[in-house]
Enzyme design. Structure first.
Site, PDB file in Angstrom:
ATOM      1  N   HIS A  83     -63.530  -5.298  25.890  1.00 18.74           N
ATOM      2  CA  HIS A  83     -63.150  -4.992  27.244  1.00 18.74           C
ATOM      3  C   HIS A  83     -64.507  -5.046  28.071  1.00 18.74           C
ATOM      4  O   HIS A  83     -65.667  -4.911  27.387  1.00 18.74           O
ATOM      5  CB  HIS A  83     -62.756  -3.680  27.000  1.00 18.74           C
ATOM      6  CG  HIS A  83     -62.125  -2.983  28.379  1.00 18.74           C
ATOM      7  ND1 HIS A  83     -63.101  -2.608  29.507  1.00 18.74           N
ATOM      8  CD2 HIS A  83     -60.847  -2.943  29.027  1.00 18.74           C
ATOM      9  CE1 HIS A  83     -62.059  -2.099  30.530  1.00 18.74           C
ATOM     10  NE2 HIS A  83     -60.913  -2.326  30.174  1.00 18.74           N
ATOM     11  N   GLU A 105     -65.720  -3.200  29.890  1.00 17.09           N
ATOM     12  CA  GLU A 105     -66.872  -1.968  29.842  1.00 17.09           C
ATOM     13  C   GLU A 105     -67.539  -2.103  28.560  1.00 17.09           C
ATOM     14  O   GLU A 105     -68.764  -1.644  28.726  1.00 17.09           O
ATOM     15  CB  GLU A 105     -65.917  -1.001  30.022  1.00 17.09           C
ATOM     16  CG  GLU A 105     -65.446  -0.787  31.496  1.00 17.09           C
ATOM     17  CD  GLU A 105     -64.069   0.441  31.567  1.00 17.09           C
ATOM     18  OE1 GLU A 105     -63.451   0.281  32.575  1.00 17.09           O
ATOM     19  OE2 GLU A 105     -63.865   0.842  30.688  1.00 17.09           O
ATOM     20  N   GLY A 123     -60.912  -1.348  38.666  1.00 15.92           N
ATOM     21  CA  GLY A 123     -61.468   0.032  39.262  1.00 15.92           C
ATOM     22  C   GLY A 123     -61.832  -0.375  40.545  1.00 15.92           C
ATOM     23  O   GLY A 123     -62.623   0.809  41.124  1.00 15.92           O
ATOM     24  N   GLU A 174     -58.869 -10.349  32.312  1.00 18.25           N
ATOM     25  CA  GLU A 174     -59.343  -8.939  32.947  1.00 18.25           C
ATOM     26  C   GLU A 174     -60.441  -9.385  34.010  1.00 18.25           C
ATOM     27  O   GLU A 174     -61.815  -9.483  33.877  1.00 18.25           O
ATOM     28  CB  GLU A 174     -59.678  -7.731  32.433  1.00 18.25           C
ATOM     29  CG  GLU A 174     -60.685  -8.044  31.114  1.00 18.25           C
ATOM     30  CD  GLU A 174     -61.139  -6.577  30.595  1.00 18.25           C
ATOM     31  OE1 GLU A 174     -60.168  -5.690  31.161  1.00 18.25           O
ATOM     32  OE2 GLU A 174     -62.103  -6.606  29.867  1.00 18.25           O
ATOM     33  N   ASN A 208     -54.325   1.375  28.812  1.00 14.70           N
ATOM     34  CA  ASN A 208     -56.041   1.720  28.236  1.00 14.70           C
ATOM     35  C   ASN A 208     -56.403   2.953  28.880  1.00 14.70           C
ATOM     36  O   ASN A 208     -56.546   3.102  30.030  1.00 14.70           O
ATOM     37  CB  ASN A 208     -56.879   0.673  28.518  1.00 14.70           C
ATOM     38  CG  ASN A 208     -58.277   0.876  28.078  1.00 14.70           C
ATOM     39  OD1 ASN A 208     -58.566   1.970  27.177  1.00 14.70           O
ATOM     40  ND2 ASN A 208     -59.238   0.137  28.318  1.00 14.70           N
ATOM     41  N   TRP A 209     -56.201   4.262  28.065  1.00 16.23           N
ATOM     42  CA  TRP A 209     -56.538   5.573  28.823  1.00 16.23           C
ATOM     43  C   TRP A 209     -58.226   5.826  29.046  1.00 16.23           C
ATOM     44  O   TRP A 209     -58.505   6.558  29.507  1.00 16.23           O
ATOM     45  CB  TRP A 209     -55.874   6.652  27.934  1.00 16.23           C
ATOM     46  CG  TRP A 209     -54.391   6.770  28.105  1.00 16.23           C
ATOM     47  CD1 TRP A 209     -53.562   5.608  28.686  1.00 16.23           C
ATOM     48  CD2 TRP A 209     -53.444   7.424  27.189  1.00 16.23           C
ATOM     49  NE1 TRP A 209     -52.330   5.816  28.291  1.00 16.23           N
ATOM     50  CE2 TRP A 209     -52.156   7.039  27.706  1.00 16.23           C
ATOM     51  CE3 TRP A 209     -53.730   8.555  26.288  1.00 16.23           C
ATOM     52  CZ2 TRP A 209     -51.069   7.760  27.083  1.00 16.23           C
ATOM     53  CZ3 TRP A 209     -52.609   9.088  25.799  1.00 16.23           C
ATOM     54  CH2 TRP A 209     -51.197   9.010  26.164  1.00 16.23           C
ATOM     55  N   LYS A 210     -59.055   5.101  28.354  1.00 23.67           N
ATOM     56  CA  LYS A 210     -60.327   4.877  28.384  1.00 23.67           C
ATOM     57  C   LYS A 210     -60.855   6.479  28.007  1.00 23.67           C
ATOM     58  O   LYS A 210     -60.319   6.996  27.132  1.00 23.67           O
ATOM     59  CB  LYS A 210     -60.715   4.496  29.796  1.00 23.67           C
ATOM     60  CG  LYS A 210     -60.180   3.020  30.102  1.00 23.67           C
ATOM     61  CD  LYS A 210     -60.877   2.636  31.490  1.00 23.67           C
ATOM     62  CE  LYS A 210     -60.257   1.393  31.839  1.00 23.67           C
ATOM     63  NZ  LYS A 210     -60.766   0.578  32.895  1.00 23.67           N
ATOM     64  N   SER A 216     -56.246  -3.904  37.856  1.00 14.88           N
ATOM     65  CA  SER A 216     -55.740  -2.969  38.883  1.00 14.88           C
ATOM     66  C   SER A 216     -54.210  -3.419  39.040  1.00 14.88           C
ATOM     67  O   SER A 216     -53.912  -3.452  40.249  1.00 14.88           O
ATOM     68  CB  SER A 216     -56.461  -3.201  40.105  1.00 14.88           C
ATOM     69  OG  SER A 216     -58.095  -2.759  39.990  1.00 14.88           O
ATOM     70  N   GLY A 237     -55.220   0.173  33.409  1.00 10.92           N
ATOM     71  CA  GLY A 237     -56.076   1.252  33.317  1.00 10.92           C
ATOM     72  C   GLY A 237     -55.629   2.508  33.842  1.00 10.92           C
ATOM     73  O   GLY A 237     -54.909   3.225  33.472  1.00 10.92           O
ATOM     74  N   GLY A 238     -56.266   2.630  35.145  1.00 10.54           N
ATOM     75  CA  GLY A 238     -55.811   3.815  36.194  1.00 10.54           C
ATOM     76  C   GLY A 238     -54.427   4.302  36.087  1.00 10.54           C
ATOM     77  O   GLY A 238     -53.856   5.268  36.035  1.00 10.54           O
TER      78      GLY A 238
END
Length: 252
Positions: free
Chosen positions: A97, A99, A175, A169, A9-11, A215, A236-237
């Site tokens: 998600h 977020e 994050g 998640e 997921n590049w957000k 993470s 994610g990151g």
């Protein structure tokens, strides 16, 4: 045998050129891998979906959207419908998600309607859910996760589950640098599979892929993915760096 999946997921990251560059790097990474029963998915921002899709064409990499609106069309400025996603060749969408839930107020009822809209357009749904830190500390994490899954998905007919991927998640591990232990991930994934079996049957429960999304890094991916009910990750990151994402893919 249920699929193993590594989804990135590049957000809200990467310009078009940066997205294409990353996609090209990932093509090189996966070209040398034997990916038996393993899917690799990336989810760029809306404006880069077509560019990334064109870049990865001919490779095993799939492209998914990060979200969609529940309506077919209408006066919803800035929104994207399922039909629009299908129109540019997409087959998957991430919904629910943490977020989206936290920052945009998306609740279970809204997400259930988004799931319906996605399935109506023959889109696979990667459905996210998870507890906050206070839920975990108070021992309420199973109730929270169970409610999110039931309210978002248990209205579906059994036949719809062939187009559902689950993504657990733990919000406290996104994050933050914190990660649920492999044992905690397995415990929750086994619980999720058990409630799906109770609502439907063992066939659906055993065939649905459940991803872990908290993470995941090259250093912990292999341990997390080794658990019997963890079928991959929603990353994610670490998905923003081809070397790290490639290492996670190899870990599965």
């Amino acid at each position: 045998m249920r699929s193993k999946i590594v989804a990135g997921n590049w957000k809200m990251n990467k310009t078009l050129n940066e997205s294409k560059e990353l996609a090209n790097e990932l093509k090189t990474v996966v070209s040398g891998l034997t990916l038996e029963n393993t899917r690799v998915i990336v989810a760029p921002t809306f404006v880069n979906l077509t560019g990334v899709s064109e870049t990865v064409e001919g490779s095993v990499i799939e492209v998914a959207a990060q979200n969609m609106h529940q309506a077919e069309s209408g006066a919803y400025t800035g929104e994207i419908s399922g039909e629009m996603l299908k129109g540019i060749g997409l087959n998957s969408v991430i919904l629910g998600h943490s977020e989206r839930r936290a920052y945009f107020g998306e609740d279970d009822a809204l997400l259930a309607s988004k799931v319906d809209a996605a399935l109506k357009n023959n889109l696979e749904v990667i459905f996210c859910f998870g507890e906050e830190l206070e839920d975990r500390k108070s021992g309420n994490h199973f109730n929270v996760v169970g409610s999110q899954v039931k309210n978002g998905l248990f209205h579906l007919e059994a036949s719809a589950w062939k187009n559902i991927v689950l993504a657990y998640e733990p919000v406290w591990a996104i994050g933050t640098g914190e990660t649920a232990s492999a044992e905690q991930a397995q415990e929750m994934h086994a619980f999720i599979r058990s409630i799906v079996e109770k609502q439907y049957d063992s066939g659906i429960a055993d065939s649905v892929s459940i991803l872990y999304g908290g993470s995941v890094k090259p250093a912990n991916a292999e341990e997390i993915f080794s658990k019997p009910d963890v079928d991959g990750g929603l990353i994610g990151g670490a998905a923003l760096k081809s070397e790290d994402f490639g290492a996670i893919i190899k870990a599965i």
